[in-house]
Design a protein around this motif. Sequence first.
Motif: not given
Length: 478
Positions: A397-405, A462-476
């Motif tokens: 999860f990032t707001d950095d467009v240059h960070l490569s997963a 690192l956060h061990a709990k899932p579910g973060w993509e349901l909170w943030f505005r953005g895209s996978l």
Amino acid sequence: MIRATVAGHPWRAMCEPARRRMARELENPAAAQAVTLSRILSENADCDYARAHGIRPRMDATEFRDAAPLCRYDDLEPWIERAKLGESDVLFPGKAEAFERSSGSTSAAKWIPFRAALRSEFTEAVRAWMGDLYQANPSLARGRAWWVTSPLARPAEVTAGGIPTGLDDDAYLGRAERIFANWLRVNAGDSIGGTAAELLRAPDLRLISVWNPSYLLLVWDRVHEISGAGNPREIWPHLRVVSGWADAGAAADAARVREIFDHAVYQPKGLLATEGVITIPWGEGCGVPALRSHFLEFLEWPAGQSRLVHELELDREYEVIMTTSGGLWRYRLGDIVRAEGMAAATPRLRFIGRADGVSDLRGEKLNPVFVGRILSDFTQRFAFLAPATEGNRYIVFTDDVHLSAARVDEALMANQYYRHARSVGQLECAIRFLITADAERIWLERCTALGQRPGTIKRTPLHAKPGWELWFRGSLQS
């Protein structure tokens, strides 16, 4: 301003003896810690835990370490449960006065017993820190301060044994300091908007003390929105010091605070936990060990022997072990520090991260320190790793467009367990969630929903709990 001056100067005078004691002890940390251990043993060895492990007064450090085992919270929990029921002489003489629940960022809350002797250990450390702060910045005594305190919100409850739960916000201050603090403090609101409104009415503000610098940035954004001020100098021309976290996951936000609040000194916060105080700010550089408060040991990390303060080697990393008057005997705190630089004859310590908070979906055993190093190599912007809500993979999860997963995933392969899980197909390649708005705000909101208190939430890599993509505005994004 007159009222603040009336309180500020006596507080400075009260802190000066502790500052002088710390200055002396930094010259000989071995002797200082020997005195601290002797005090703790003589005052606390008359309890069930000490008797069960053959801990006696007048032991030296070697004898004490041979007798008392290293322990984690799970090892002490049966003893703590007895103390919660109101039993006396369990982990220390007498009964616990209160319990505080820790605010661990990745684990369940722990119940930490509290008593007057432990409060005194905290107070000694706070006085030494404030004494040094006043020494370096005398004008602080002529204005007010905004303090963000650390205890969790206090539910109206008691333990099964009738012992109160939760501490006052000023639990780490002595009685006199509480009086002075009330005169000095800006009474900020519970919400960001309320806090901003109160701070706008404090032009004499001299000191800001927060934990997470990201919280200060959110407050400043609201102040700017309300007032239209271009920079903090226009609102608080007399501000001299901003104190906050500066290491590990807070480094990037601390850098932003330094840039925005450029008319004030940014002082990195010491390492203080619910369980005890490890370091305090002192002069320039990393914090120094609270030599007079607790008996401290340091376990070579990730695996190695226990060392005392004066035995630490510079540029090496260690896990903190503490023995306190609050019933923690050789307690593995889980914080990792690095010895960096010296204050007189004492190594300074920088907080690196947590040894726990491990995420283990498929046996990969990722820990925050390891992940934090990887992310910091690739970006200084908002970024953290967490499991996906669905599927067997992690999301960056990032707001950095240059960070490569893909590059993060490749770096994670340095962990042999992660590499194995990926090679056998137990885990898929990490993907990126590009956050388009409100990253810090959403982070704080969800951590609050998970039971943490705003203003004291640590941004872990690192956060061990899932579910973060349901909170943030953005895209996978793959």
